[in-house]
Design a protein around this motif. Sequence first.
Motif, PDB file in Angstrom:
ATOM      1  N   HIS A 126       0.829  -1.213   0.000  1.00 55.09           N
ATOM      2  CA  HIS A 126       0.000   0.000   0.000  1.00 55.09           C
ATOM      3  C   HIS A 126       0.863   1.262   0.000  1.00 55.09           C
ATOM      4  O   HIS A 126       0.636   2.181  -0.800  1.00 55.09           O
ATOM      5  CB  HIS A 126      -0.919  -0.012   1.222  1.00 55.09           C
ATOM      6  N   PHE A 127       1.853   1.326   0.882  1.00 50.11           N
ATOM      7  CA  PHE A 127       2.619   2.557   1.004  1.00 50.11           C
ATOM      8  C   PHE A 127       3.600   2.758  -0.145  1.00 50.11           C
ATOM      9  O   PHE A 127       3.985   3.900  -0.436  1.00 50.11           O
ATOM     10  CB  PHE A 127       3.326   2.621   2.359  1.00 50.11           C
ATOM     11  N   ASP A 128       4.005   1.688  -0.822  1.00 51.03           N
ATOM     12  CA  ASP A 128       4.768   1.864  -2.059  1.00 51.03           C
ATOM     13  C   ASP A 128       3.903   2.580  -3.099  1.00 51.03           C
ATOM     14  O   ASP A 128       4.371   3.473  -3.813  1.00 51.03           O
ATOM     15  CB  ASP A 128       5.218   0.507  -2.618  1.00 51.03           C
ATOM     16  N   GLY A 129       2.621   2.193  -3.172  1.00 49.04           N
ATOM     17  CA  GLY A 129       1.704   2.849  -4.099  1.00 49.04           C
ATOM     18  C   GLY A 129       1.468   4.298  -3.738  1.00 49.04           C
ATOM     19  O   GLY A 129       1.463   5.184  -4.605  1.00 49.04           O
ATOM     20  N   VAL A 130       1.259   4.548  -2.428  1.00 49.91           N
ATOM     21  CA  VAL A 130       1.059   5.921  -1.963  1.00 49.91           C
ATOM     22  C   VAL A 130       2.294   6.770  -2.262  1.00 49.91           C
ATOM     23  O   VAL A 130       2.197   7.889  -2.787  1.00 49.91           O
ATOM     24  CB  VAL A 130       0.752   5.939  -0.450  1.00 49.91           C
ATOM     25  N   GLY A 131       3.466   6.251  -1.915  1.00 53.58           N
ATOM     26  CA  GLY A 131       4.699   6.998  -2.142  1.00 53.58           C
ATOM     27  C   GLY A 131       4.934   7.275  -3.620  1.00 53.58           C
ATOM     28  O   GLY A 131       5.353   8.376  -4.003  1.00 53.58           O
ATOM     29  N   TYR A 153      -3.129   9.054   9.659  1.00 51.94           N
ATOM     30  CA  TYR A 153      -1.972   9.565  10.395  1.00 51.94           C
ATOM     31  C   TYR A 153      -0.686   8.842   9.999  1.00 51.94           C
ATOM     32  O   TYR A 153       0.367   9.460   9.834  1.00 51.94           O
ATOM     33  CB  TYR A 153      -2.208   9.430  11.897  1.00 51.94           C
ATOM     34  N   GLN A 154      -0.773   7.528   9.840  1.00 56.85           N
ATOM     35  CA  GLN A 154       0.416   6.771   9.442  1.00 56.85           C
ATOM     36  C   GLN A 154       0.892   7.237   8.073  1.00 56.85           C
ATOM     37  O   GLN A 154       2.094   7.401   7.839  1.00 56.85           O
ATOM     38  CB  GLN A 154       0.100   5.270   9.420  1.00 56.85           C
ATOM     39  N   GLN A 155      -0.054   7.462   7.174  1.00 52.66           N
ATOM     40  CA  GLN A 155       0.304   7.968   5.850  1.00 52.66           C
ATOM     41  C   GLN A 155       0.985   9.326   5.952  1.00 52.66           C
ATOM     42  O   GLN A 155       1.940   9.609   5.218  1.00 52.66           O
ATOM     43  CB  GLN A 155      -0.947   8.078   4.982  1.00 52.66           C
ATOM     44  N   VAL A 159       4.504  10.191   4.297  1.00 53.85           N
ATOM     45  CA  VAL A 159       4.703  11.255   3.308  1.00 53.85           C
ATOM     46  C   VAL A 159       5.867  12.150   3.721  1.00 53.85           C
ATOM     47  O   VAL A 159       6.670  12.576   2.881  1.00 53.85           O
ATOM     48  CB  VAL A 159       3.415  12.079   3.127  1.00 53.85           C
ATOM     49  N   LYS A 160       5.969  12.448   4.993  1.00 52.04           N
ATOM     50  CA  LYS A 160       7.101  13.260   5.459  1.00 52.04           C
ATOM     51  C   LYS A 160       8.419  12.534   5.213  1.00 52.04           C
ATOM     52  O   LYS A 160       9.417  13.153   4.804  1.00 52.04           O
ATOM     53  CB  LYS A 160       6.932  13.587   6.944  1.00 52.04           C
ATOM     54  N   GLU A 161       8.419  11.215   5.426  1.00 53.77           N
ATOM     55  CA  GLU A 161       9.631  10.437   5.147  1.00 53.77           C
ATOM     56  C   GLU A 161       9.895  10.389   3.650  1.00 53.77           C
ATOM     57  O   GLU A 161      11.058  10.421   3.210  1.00 53.77           O
ATOM     58  CB  GLU A 161       9.473   9.017   5.721  1.00 53.77           C
ATOM     59  N   LEU A 162       8.842  10.320   2.837  1.00 55.53           N
ATOM     60  CA  LEU A 162       8.997  10.320   1.381  1.00 55.53           C
ATOM     61  C   LEU A 162       9.736  11.570   0.907  1.00 55.53           C
ATOM     62  O   LEU A 162      10.624  11.484   0.042  1.00 55.53           O
ATOM     63  CB  LEU A 162       7.622  10.250   0.717  1.00 55.53           C
ATOM     64  N   GLU A 171       6.717  21.694   2.136  1.00 51.76           N
ATOM     65  CA  GLU A 171       6.217  21.526   3.500  1.00 51.76           C
ATOM     66  C   GLU A 171       4.997  20.611   3.479  1.00 51.76           C
ATOM     67  O   GLU A 171       4.065  20.825   2.705  1.00 51.76           O
ATOM     68  CB  GLU A 171       5.827  22.879   4.089  1.00 51.76           C
ATOM     69  N   ILE A 172       5.022  19.585   4.331  1.00 54.42           N
ATOM     70  CA  ILE A 172       3.864  18.707   4.483  1.00 54.42           C
ATOM     71  C   ILE A 172       3.051  19.206   5.674  1.00 54.42           C
ATOM     72  O   ILE A 172       3.546  19.267   6.795  1.00 54.42           O
ATOM     73  CB  ILE A 172       4.301  17.243   4.700  1.00 54.42           C
TER      74      ILE A 172
END
Length: 282
Positions: A126-131, A153-155, A159-162, A171-172
Amino acid sequence: MELFSKKLDLAKSLTEIKAKNGQIGLVPTMGALHPGHLSLVQQALDENEQVVVSIFVNPTQFDNPSDLNKYPRDLEGDLDLLSGLSQNIWVYNPEPDDLYDGDVRSKSYDFGALEQVMEGRFRQGHFDGVGSVLNLLFRAVSPNRAYFGEKDYQQLLIVKELTRLESLDLEIVGCPIYREPNGLAMSSRNKRLSEDGLQQASLIYQSLLWAKDHFDQLSIAELKTAINRRFELRPEFELEYFEIATADQLETVTENQGETSCRGFIAAFLEGVRLIDNMGLN
């Protein structure tokens, strides 16, 4: 309000804004807009000269093809809502081939421990797709700020790590959860619930409130047992997880450490609809 389907056309128009040092805000969405989305857009309007709202149901972040097919889509309704908010909004609604340059695949990311728990654990890839989709959107728009709700929240932390991994200069901005009158976190998925289901779903919010109220009185184990029991007594729900984690790194909390900021996270199914929510506990 302008509608773009090609990122090259969008980039050309944005060049004029950037040439005047105008601030650009991006609100990434998958459409089926609701007041929660509009609250993000309004904050972006307040803080930027130009706002871009992307409406794109991203195929690479769905591990369940059925969930992708059932995801609500209403572009005409979305445009009506946005135009009622402001005419100073540009909408980017691409086809997958335009955004992904014809290669609709996820990039593989290492988000470390952030992706090993909760949503990352239960939604493989999932987060590979989001990133991947956000990296493409950030590069297409080059915004100064991008706005995300704390419901995911986890996303938000991902996103900040991305932005760090991709060396992106923006700025996120995390925005408070917008809720239904009964407390349920507002989501496009809520539209798939029956009227009765929409009311029953308040159990998620009420459970988080209960955990918050008892956080200083019970052990973590006692809290988790009590929340699990609340859902066991409501067979119409299927609780996927209730977790308590640190707010900054999502490290699993096994005992109350006093000053460490903690959040409670819930994912549960109701009427076949997967719902998530979270809340600060201390």
